[in-house]
Design an enzyme around this catalytic site. Sequence first.
Site, PDB file in Angstrom:
ATOM      1  N   ASP A  30       0.720  -1.407   0.264  1.00 48.98           N
ATOM      2  CA  ASP A  30       0.016  -0.101   0.146  1.00 48.98           C
ATOM      3  C   ASP A  30       0.853   1.379  -0.031  1.00 48.98           C
ATOM      4  OD1 ASP A  30       0.739  -0.345   2.566  1.00 48.98           O
ATOM      5  OD2 ASP A  30      -1.022   0.353   3.443  1.00 48.98           O
ATOM      6  N   TYR A 102      -1.446 -13.729   2.261  1.00 44.08           N
ATOM      7  CA  TYR A 102      -0.239 -13.020   2.600  1.00 44.08           C
ATOM      8  C   TYR A 102       0.616 -14.074   3.101  1.00 44.08           C
ATOM      9  CZ  TYR A 102      -2.482  -8.743   2.024  1.00 44.08           C
ATOM     10  OH  TYR A 102      -3.184  -7.561   1.519  1.00 44.08           O
ATOM     11  N   TRP A 103       1.984 -13.644   3.001  1.00 41.86           N
ATOM     12  CA  TRP A 103       3.193 -14.458   3.622  1.00 41.86           C
ATOM     13  C   TRP A 103       4.158 -13.475   3.947  1.00 41.86           C
ATOM     14  CZ3 TRP A 103       0.767 -16.102  -0.726  1.00 41.86           C
ATOM     15  CH2 TRP A 103       0.224 -17.330  -0.786  1.00 41.86           C
ATOM     16  N   LYS A 226     -12.937   8.601   1.476  1.00 36.67           N
ATOM     17  CA  LYS A 226     -13.020   7.748   0.222  1.00 36.67           C
ATOM     18  C   LYS A 226     -14.525   6.959   0.459  1.00 36.67           C
ATOM     19  CE  LYS A 226      -9.125   6.023   0.165  1.00 36.67           C
ATOM     20  NZ  LYS A 226      -8.294   6.619   1.201  1.00 36.67           N
ATOM     21  N   ALA A 257      -6.494   1.089  -6.053  1.00 38.62           N
ATOM     22  CA  ALA A 257      -7.386   2.081  -5.990  1.00 38.62           C
ATOM     23  C   ALA A 257      -7.161   3.333  -5.024  1.00 38.62           C
ATOM     24  CB  ALA A 257      -8.887   1.580  -6.259  1.00 38.62           C
ATOM     25  N   GLY A 258      -7.359   2.795  -3.847  1.00 42.25           N
ATOM     26  CA  GLY A 258      -7.390   3.757  -2.867  1.00 42.25           C
ATOM     27  C   GLY A 258      -5.999   4.381  -2.732  1.00 42.25           C
ATOM     28  N   ASP A 259      -4.754   3.226  -2.890  1.00 42.16           N
ATOM     29  CA  ASP A 259      -3.558   3.920  -2.757  1.00 42.16           C
ATOM     30  C   ASP A 259      -3.246   5.096  -3.856  1.00 42.16           C
ATOM     31  OD1 ASP A 259      -3.197   1.983  -0.850  1.00 42.16           O
ATOM     32  OD2 ASP A 259      -2.430   0.503  -2.214  1.00 42.16           O
TER      33      ASP A 259
END
Length: 311
Positions: A30, A102-103, A226, A257-259
Amino acid sequence: MTKVFASIGECMIELADAGGGLYRRGFAGDTLNTAWGVRGLTDPAQVSVRYVTRVGDDAASEEMLGFFSRAGIDTSHVGRVPGRPVGLYMIALQGFERSFTYWRDSSAARLLAADLGALRAALADADCVYLSGITLAILPPEHRGNLFAALAEVRERGAMIAFDANVRLRLWPSLDALRVGLEEGYRAATIALPTFPDESELFGDASAEEMVVRIAGYGVPEIVVKDGAEPCTLQAEGRIEAIPAVRVAEPLDTTGAGDSFNAGYLAARLAGQNPAEAVRLAHKVAARVICSRGALIDMTALRQVTQAEPA
């Protein structure tokens, strides 16, 4: 004089489905996504983009640093943790919506705030510092204290501190710990960039206006809520207004999109644009990004957003 944008967090190896049981490897995360966007949207002669994190000493870490450097992102404050890897995540798409696996539990980035002196040095000349709830979530509590101490010094000298809660419950030990962590993040910030669906569920805000009131109560003077394809709610300069999003008929992938919205907003603010103008650019950037696969798009395409005629 060149301004400095410093983004603090974790970049990971990204695996995106390429079809036929194959995956395309990239690098994203992010806060890196936002740093990438700010780099693409600004003139390097006017804005220096710095990434503040830690990586390991393996081949993937070397490739990641090379990726940053080729993009024009300053790596002078990326620390090394021998023996620790970088994190990894895999994207699964259903239509244009995405989910992640995730890892990252032993990633080097979890130690990015272990050294308060190094953090102070990384942020000493920053005009805008950006971090997220994920940045906070991956840190041990004592390291989080180091980060907030460094941010307090940044705020005291009048620089911008932007915070996106980027709610990820699985990274926190409990709901209460998540709420407390995000509240601390907001108290450190001068700009808040929350997402309404995520935080309304967490804090019980019935509307974007209620969310603005809650976050303003933490001492944040500039707030942009947002809400996907719905209008943003902006509070700044003593007023609240709703600013419509740019409609996209057929989005391809909402990853990042938010980033990217945050990148558009902060790039505009660094350029001296007012908050409403910054939201309008941010909407255009996010609309462009969701028409491409993956979290990062070509920087040439980002620059074209700023060169387009106003909507």
